[in-house]
Scaffold this motif. Structure first.
Motif, PDB file in Angstrom:
ATOM      1  N   ARG A  87       0.830  -1.188   0.000  1.00 21.86           N
ATOM      2  CA  ARG A  87       0.000   0.000   0.000  1.00 21.86           C
ATOM      3  C   ARG A  87       0.875   1.252   0.000  1.00 21.86           C
TER       4      ARG A  87
ATOM      5  N   ASP B 193       1.031   5.038   0.938  1.00 18.02           N
ATOM      6  CA  ASP B 193       0.370   6.030   1.778  1.00 18.02           C
ATOM      7  C   ASP B 193       0.524   7.411   1.149  1.00 18.02           C
TER       8      ASP B 193
ATOM      9  N   THR C 229      -0.806  10.294   1.084  1.00 17.72           N
ATOM     10  CA  THR C 229      -1.653  11.305   1.716  1.00 17.72           C
ATOM     11  C   THR C 229      -1.122  12.723   1.527  1.00 17.72           C
TER      12      THR C 229
ATOM     13  N   ALA D 215      -3.629   4.839  -0.309  1.00 15.64           N
ATOM     14  CA  ALA D 215      -4.424   5.569   0.679  1.00 15.64           C
ATOM     15  C   ALA D 215      -5.498   6.390  -0.018  1.00 15.64           C
TER      16      ALA D 215
ATOM     17  N   TYR E  98      -9.198   5.553  -0.515  1.00 21.24           N
ATOM     18  CA  TYR E  98     -10.141   5.635   0.596  1.00 21.24           C
ATOM     19  C   TYR E  98     -10.446   7.076   1.020  1.00 21.24           C
TER      20      TYR E  98
ATOM     21  N   TYR F 116      -1.157  11.161   8.029  1.00 18.20           N
ATOM     22  CA  TYR F 116      -0.828   9.732   8.030  1.00 18.20           C
ATOM     23  C   TYR F 116      -1.383   9.013   9.256  1.00 18.20           C
TER      24      TYR F 116
ATOM     25  N   ALA G 120      -4.997   8.411   8.630  1.00 18.17           N
ATOM     26  CA  ALA G 120      -5.272   7.553   7.480  1.00 18.17           C
ATOM     27  C   ALA G 120      -4.856   6.103   7.720  1.00 18.17           C
ATOM     28  N   HIS G 121      -3.714   5.910   8.368  1.00 21.29           N
ATOM     29  CA  HIS G 121      -3.126   4.577   8.512  1.00 21.29           C
ATOM     30  C   HIS G 121      -4.085   3.551   9.123  1.00 21.29           C
TER      31      HIS G 121
ATOM     32  N   GLU H 293      -7.021   2.753   6.714  1.00 23.19           N
ATOM     33  CA  GLU H 293      -6.589   1.911   5.597  1.00 23.19           C
ATOM     34  C   GLU H 293      -6.500   0.454   6.038  1.00 23.19           C
TER      35      GLU H 293
END
Length: 215
Positions: free
Chosen positions: A23, A25, A27, A57, A60, A169, A172-173, A176
Motif C-alpha cells: 500500500r 500512503d 496522503t 491511501a 479511501y 498519516y 489515514a493509517h 486503511e
C-alpha cells in the motif's frame, strides 16, 4: 531500513501462510509521484516478494472524509484556525502540558460547515486544519489534539484535483488497515508512541467489529 521492513512483513506472511498487501500512503500530494510508485514495486520484486493486494491511501479518501464528519458530529473533532506556529506553542512539550485551542469549543454545526468549506477550496493552505479533540495535557504529545486534515491546493498523482484537503498519516493509517481487513499492522519502534492514536481513531469511528492491531 525500508528493505528490512519489507523483508520482515513479507517474511512473516510466508512463515505463517498469511497475506501481505503493498500500500502506498499517498496522503501528501506534494511528495507523491508515479515514479516512486513504480520504483518501489520494482524493489519489492527485486527482494523476491510478491504482494497479495495493491492499494493506495487515496483509494479511501471518500470514506476517510465521511469518518471525519462522524468524529465531528460525535464531538471528537473540530476545525482550528491557529497558525502552525501558534499550534506548536499551544502544544507544550515533554515537561509542559499543552493548552486548549480557543477554537476547541466550536459547535458541531459550525465545525461541519467549516470542514465542508475546507473541502470546497474556500480557504488558503495552512489557514485551517481539522483536529481530534482528545487531551491537551496528555503525557503523549501525539494525543494532544493531533491534526487529522490539512488544506493543500496541489494536484495529486492519483486523484488529480478532486481534493484540496488531505488526511494526515496517523489518521489515514488505521483506517486503511481496517478497510483492507488487516489483522496485524507491523511497525518499527518509532511508531510505538503513535499506537494510542491509532487505537483512538479506530475506537471512535467504531465501524469495525474486529479492528486491526498495531504491533
Amino acid at each position: 531500513g525500508h528493505a528490512k521492513a519489507i523483508c520482515i512483513n513479507f517474511g512473516i506472511k510466508e512463515e505463517f501462510g498469511g497475506k501481505c498487501n503493498l500500500r502506498f500512503d499517498d496522503t501528501n500530494p506534494v511528495k507523491e509521484d508515479t515514479e516512486y510508485v513504480e520504483a518501489i514495486q520494482e524493489d519489492v520484486k527485486w527482494l523476491g516478494f510478491q504482494w497479495d493486494g495493491l492499494f493506495y491511501a487515496s483509494d479511501y479518501f471518500g470514506k476517510m472524509y465521511e469518518y471525519a464528519q462522524k468524529l465531528i458530529r460525535d464531538g471528537k473533532a473540530y476545525v482550528c484556525d491557529l497558525t502552525p506556529e501558534e499550534t506548536r506553542e499551544y502544544r507544550g512539550d515533554f515537561t509542559t502540558p499543552g493548552k486548549n485551542s480557543p477554537y476547541r469549543d466550536r459547535s458541531v454545526e459550525e465545525n461541519l460547515d467549516l470542514f465542508e468549506r475546507m473541502k470546497k477550496g474556500e480557504f488558503e493552505d495552512g489557514s485551517r486544519v481539522l483536529r481530534a479533540k482528545i487531551d491537551m495535557t496528555s503525557p503523549n504529545l501525539n494525543m494532544r489534539d493531533p491534526v487529522l486534515y490539512r488544506i493543500s491546493h496541489n494536484v495529486h498523482h492519483n486523484t488529480g484535483d478532486a481534493w484540496c484537503i488531505y488526511p494526515m498519516y496517523d489518521y489515514a493509517h488505521p483506517i486503511e488497515d481496517a478497510i483492507e481487513g488487516i489483522t496485524h499492522s507491523l511497525c518499527s519502534l518509532e511508531f510505538e508512541n503513535h499506537r494510542p492514536l491509532y487505537d483512538w481513531v479506530l475506537r471512535e469511528i467504531g465501524a469495525w467489529v474486529a479492528p486491526p492491531q498495531q504491533i
